[in-house]
Design a protein around this motif. Sequence first.
Motif, mmCIF file in Angstrom:
data_model
loop_
_atom_site.group_PDB
_atom_site.id
_atom_site.type_symbol
_atom_site.label_atom_id
_atom_site.label_comp_id
_atom_site.label_asym_id
_atom_site.label_seq_id
_atom_site.Cartn_x
_atom_site.Cartn_y
_atom_site.Cartn_z
ATOM 1 N N GLY A 41 0.862 -1.185 0.017
ATOM 2 C CA GLY A 41 0.116 -0.035 -0.071
ATOM 3 C C GLY A 41 0.875 1.339 0.102
ATOM 4 N N ARG A 42 0.161 2.337 -0.317
ATOM 5 C CA ARG A 42 0.962 3.797 -0.390
ATOM 6 C C ARG A 42 1.707 4.194 0.981
ATOM 7 N N MET A 43 0.989 4.077 1.888
ATOM 8 C CA MET A 43 1.791 4.457 3.207
ATOM 9 C C MET A 43 2.571 3.581 3.581
ATOM 10 N N GLY A 44 2.346 2.458 3.668
ATOM 11 C CA GLY A 44 3.141 1.239 4.101
ATOM 12 C C GLY A 44 4.625 1.050 3.196
ATOM 13 N N TYR A 45 4.281 1.268 1.975
ATOM 14 C CA TYR A 45 5.647 1.238 1.399
ATOM 15 C C TYR A 45 6.504 2.362 1.235
ATOM 16 N N ARG A 46 5.783 3.602 1.020
ATOM 17 C CA ARG A 46 6.365 4.976 1.046
ATOM 18 C C ARG A 46 7.090 5.321 2.362
ATOM 19 N N GLN A 47 6.237 5.521 3.437
ATOM 20 C CA GLN A 47 6.694 5.940 4.655
ATOM 21 C C GLN A 47 7.514 4.937 5.563
ATOM 22 N N HIS A 48 6.849 3.698 5.446
ATOM 23 C CA HIS A 48 7.112 2.909 6.451
ATOM 24 C C HIS A 48 8.472 1.940 6.042
ATOM 25 N N LEU A 49 8.461 1.457 4.777
ATOM 26 C CA LEU A 49 9.568 0.486 4.338
ATOM 27 C C LEU A 49 10.613 1.223 3.589
ATOM 28 N N VAL A 50 10.358 2.229 2.762
ATOM 29 C CA VAL A 50 11.545 2.760 2.100
ATOM 30 C C VAL A 50 11.905 3.757 3.021
ATOM 31 N N ARG A 51 11.372 5.133 3.641
ATOM 32 C CA ARG A 51 11.543 6.075 4.221
ATOM 33 C C ARG A 51 12.032 5.792 5.732
ATOM 34 N N SER A 52 11.540 4.774 6.112
ATOM 35 C CA SER A 52 11.937 4.181 7.554
ATOM 36 C C SER A 52 13.085 3.275 7.699
ATOM 37 N N ILE A 53 12.440 1.823 7.415
ATOM 38 C CA ILE A 53 13.231 0.788 7.750
ATOM 39 C C ILE A 53 14.335 0.946 6.580
ATOM 40 N N LEU A 54 14.396 0.847 5.272
ATOM 41 C CA LEU A 54 15.159 0.818 4.432
ATOM 42 C C LEU A 54 16.265 2.036 4.734
ATOM 43 N N ALA A 55 15.674 3.190 5.075
ATOM 44 C CA ALA A 55 16.674 4.427 5.253
ATOM 45 C C ALA A 55 17.488 4.203 6.502
ATOM 46 N N ILE A 56 16.802 3.277 7.557
ATOM 47 C CA ILE A 56 17.797 3.011 8.895
ATOM 48 C C ILE A 56 19.006 2.251 8.155
ATOM 49 N N ARG A 57 18.800 1.191 7.361
ATOM 50 C CA ARG A 57 19.620 0.259 6.810
ATOM 51 C C ARG A 57 20.571 1.048 5.994
ATOM 52 N N GLU A 58 20.186 2.029 5.285
ATOM 53 C CA GLU A 58 21.022 2.862 4.363
ATOM 54 C C GLU A 58 22.029 3.925 5.223
ATOM 55 N N GLN A 59 21.732 4.088 6.370
ATOM 56 C CA GLN A 59 22.642 4.871 7.159
ATOM 57 C C GLN A 59 23.668 3.865 7.976
ATOM 58 N N GLY A 60 23.414 2.482 7.810
ATOM 59 C CA GLY A 60 24.380 1.735 8.534
ATOM 60 C C GLY A 60 23.677 1.128 9.653
ATOM 61 N N GLY A 61 22.258 1.383 9.941
ATOM 62 C CA GLY A 61 21.727 0.886 11.260
ATOM 63 C C GLY A 61 21.217 1.881 12.139
ATOM 64 N N LEU A 62 20.727 1.425 13.300
ATOM 65 C CA LEU A 62 20.376 2.458 14.266
ATOM 66 C C LEU A 62 21.435 2.175 15.651
ATOM 67 N N ASP A 63 22.308 3.145 15.634
ATOM 68 C CA ASP A 63 23.298 3.199 16.607
ATOM 69 C C ASP A 63 22.778 3.218 18.021
ATOM 70 N N LEU A 64 22.759 2.265 18.757
ATOM 71 C CA LEU A 64 22.604 1.840 20.019
ATOM 72 C C LEU A 64 23.279 2.623 21.307
ATOM 73 N N GLY A 65 24.597 2.811 20.810
ATOM 74 C CA GLY A 65 25.402 3.308 21.921
ATOM 75 C C GLY A 65 26.473 1.994 22.247
ATOM 76 N N ASP A 66 27.460 2.239 23.371
ATOM 77 C CA ASP A 66 27.997 1.102 23.488
ATOM 78 C C ASP A 66 28.631 0.090 22.585
ATOM 79 N N GLY A 67 28.799 0.469 21.353
ATOM 80 C CA GLY A 67 29.572 -0.044 20.615
ATOM 81 C C GLY A 67 28.300 -1.098 19.723
ATOM 82 N N GLN A 68 27.182 -0.726 19.930
ATOM 83 C CA GLN A 68 26.049 -1.598 19.327
ATOM 84 C C GLN A 68 25.436 -0.953 18.159
#
Length: 383
Positions: free
Chosen positions: A15-42
């Motif tokens: 669907g429009r929202m699930g694809y654009r905002q959640h998959l592409v601009r959220s989850i895939l964008a987090i992957r493109e930045q190298g993941g989510l930095d949790l601190g403490d080397g994680q």
Amino acid sequence: MTRRTVRIAMNGVTGRMGYRQHLVRSILAIREQGGLDLGDGQVLWPEPVLVGRRAHALEALAAQHGLTEWSTDLDAVLADESIDIYFDAQVTSARVEAIKKAIAAGKHVYTEKPTATDVEGALDLARLARDAGIKHGVVQDKIFLPGLLKLKRLIDGGFFGEILSVRGEFGYWVFEGDWQDAQRPSWNYRAEDGGGIVVDMFPHWEYVLHELFGQVTSVSAHVQTHIPQRWDEQGKPYAATADDAAYGTFQLAGGAVAQINSSWAVRVNRDELVEFQVDGTHGSAVAGLRNCRVQHRSATPKPVWNPDLPVTEPFRDQWQEVPDNAEFDNGFKAQWELFLRHIVLDEPYTWDLMAGARGVQLAELGLKSSAEGRRFEVPELSL
């Protein structure tokens, strides 16, 4: 850096929202930045598993974005012990059953709103999640938008003095689908399929008002279907049985009054598709999706009503732009990151299924107010 993987079943990403905002601009964008930095080397690495009903669409999406896992069998995905989170961006009418299955499978839940078609269904989900001991969140993206973040900065800094009123304008012309394609799916305009602007937008207005200005204590609404016939994705005419415009007045705890117009049958004569004007004793602001302008009482002009002469005051030029003073990320992505940190680090998170139930409640009362022509108090919800 140590990579920590979290596997997310994402249902409704075709669907429009699930694809654009959640998959592409959220989850895939987090992957493109190298993941989510949790601190403490994680670093947290989200691994999406695409779920839906159309195999060819899922396969094409996966191939387009270099993903390997997709399925049309939700039960099998939820039975997979490696899945940590279930995300739902389906049509509302399919949401409750799927979330119940995810809770029963012991998965953490993150979902689009509205969480259910009625408040009892929404509260039932919150109870089931509480009893199962899972973590849960509801998308409330508007409060993460740059314009509203600037507005919150003004509130926290005491700019307004006493806030007197909030006036919101949301909407745009959605083409009927005959001579130009509609910008929204046809189910949005069929009440039997969970459509309607009240069930779509009143949950947004509930959390925006609640988070920024105070809890909604009463609602009065007029709801209308301005365009009675539309054309679907196949070019076939259908009866628009759902409301496409709503005009709401909300009393807020603390005394402020909010008036918000929502319409898919309005042509835009404003700077952004949604704008909120906030008026207070010390100043006013107009906030949209990205921008925010202010006028302090010391710089407020002194207009005099005279309909016999042309307007000479450049009113719009007398407002000052609020600077960014920060880098703003995509609002959906920002909330996803907070939810993922809540899951793996147990950081505080308040936008849960109970918050989602408040949004459903306000929509339900708004529709009831319009049907019965009277104002309704908004009682506190409890489990």
